[in-house]
Design an enzyme around this catalytic site. Structure first.
Site, PDB file in Angstrom:
ATOM      1  CG  HIS A  74      17.476  64.748  31.468  1.00 37.19           C
ATOM      2  ND1 HIS A  74      16.952  65.996  31.227  1.00 37.19           N
ATOM      3  CD2 HIS A  74      16.423  63.954  31.840  1.00 37.19           C
ATOM      4  CE1 HIS A  74      15.650  65.968  31.434  1.00 37.19           C
ATOM      5  NE2 HIS A  74      15.305  64.745  31.814  1.00 37.19           N
ATOM      6  CD  GLU A  76      21.665  66.629  27.894  1.00 39.68           C
ATOM      7  OE1 GLU A  76      21.200  67.071  26.834  1.00 39.68           O
ATOM      8  OE2 GLU A  76      21.013  65.908  28.670  1.00 39.68           O
ATOM      9  CB  CYS A 104      16.036  70.349  29.973  1.00 40.09           C
ATOM     10  SG  CYS A 104      16.785  69.439  31.344  1.00 40.09           S
ATOM     11  CB  CYS A 107      20.803  69.172  31.191  1.00 41.09           C
ATOM     12  SG  CYS A 107      19.996  67.568  31.445  1.00 41.09           S
TER      13      CYS A 107
END
Length: 182
Positions: A74, A76, A104, A107
């Site tokens: 992801h 992040e 999430c 992250c």
């Protein structure tokens, strides 16, 4: 000074270096707009519409930007990992990670372990679920970043959602996920 084990003051309370300047509302909105453009660029490369930027302690200098890569990389988490390889933990504690959608749990955890002291997001994970539905490419989790950060030993500041950018972020999400289901 290492932040792996936090120094304590005279009563045993952990102490941390300053988290940098507090961002103004204008800075927050501007940086989230930048993250949204990174998310849109990610979709042009065939990736999911998530974007993140890392801003220095001065709340102006954009140090890094990252779009989503894939389901386990992801925006992040990739940004936080690369930042941890390039900046000291002490410096990162004063930085702010801006991201289009609430991180999430993966992250949030990665930002925590990278020692990024503040996270700002535009739209909640719950609203993301409204845009993606039960799409197999984005099986959202009902574990909020607030829950993750509330269970950490270091006090990561979490700011969001930001009303001024929620519709812009949601529009990018809807456009992308609607095309994916057709």
């Amino acid at each position: 000074m290492s932040l792996t084990i936090a120094p304590t003051d005279s009563d045993g309370t952990p102490t941390y270096p300053p988290q940098g300047l507090t961002p103004t509302r204008e800075q927050i909105v501007r940086h989230l707009g930048h993250a949204s453009r990174v998310a849109e660029r990610a979709t042009l490369m065939g990736h999911h519409p998530f974007g993140a930027i890392l801003v220095g302690p001065d709340q102006e200098t954009v140090l890094m930007e990252q779009g989503n890569v894939d389901t386990v990389n992801h925006a992040e988490s990739v940004l936080a990992r690369v930042a941890a390889m390039n900046f000291t933990a002490e410096y990162l504690w004063g930085c702010t990670l801006y991201t289009t959608v609430e991180p999430c749990c993966m992250c949030a955890g990665t930002a925590y372990w990278a020692n990024i002291g503040r996270v700002v997001y535009g739209m909640t994970e719950e609203r993301l679920l409204a845009a993606t539905g039960d799409h197999s490419e984005n099986p959202t989790m009902s574990v909020s970043s607030r829950y993750v950060f509330d269970h950490c030993q270091k006090p990561v500041e979490l700011i969001g959602p930001i009303e001024e950018v929620e519709e812009e972020v949601m529009s990018v999400q809807r456009t992308f996920w609607t095309k994916r289901t057709q």
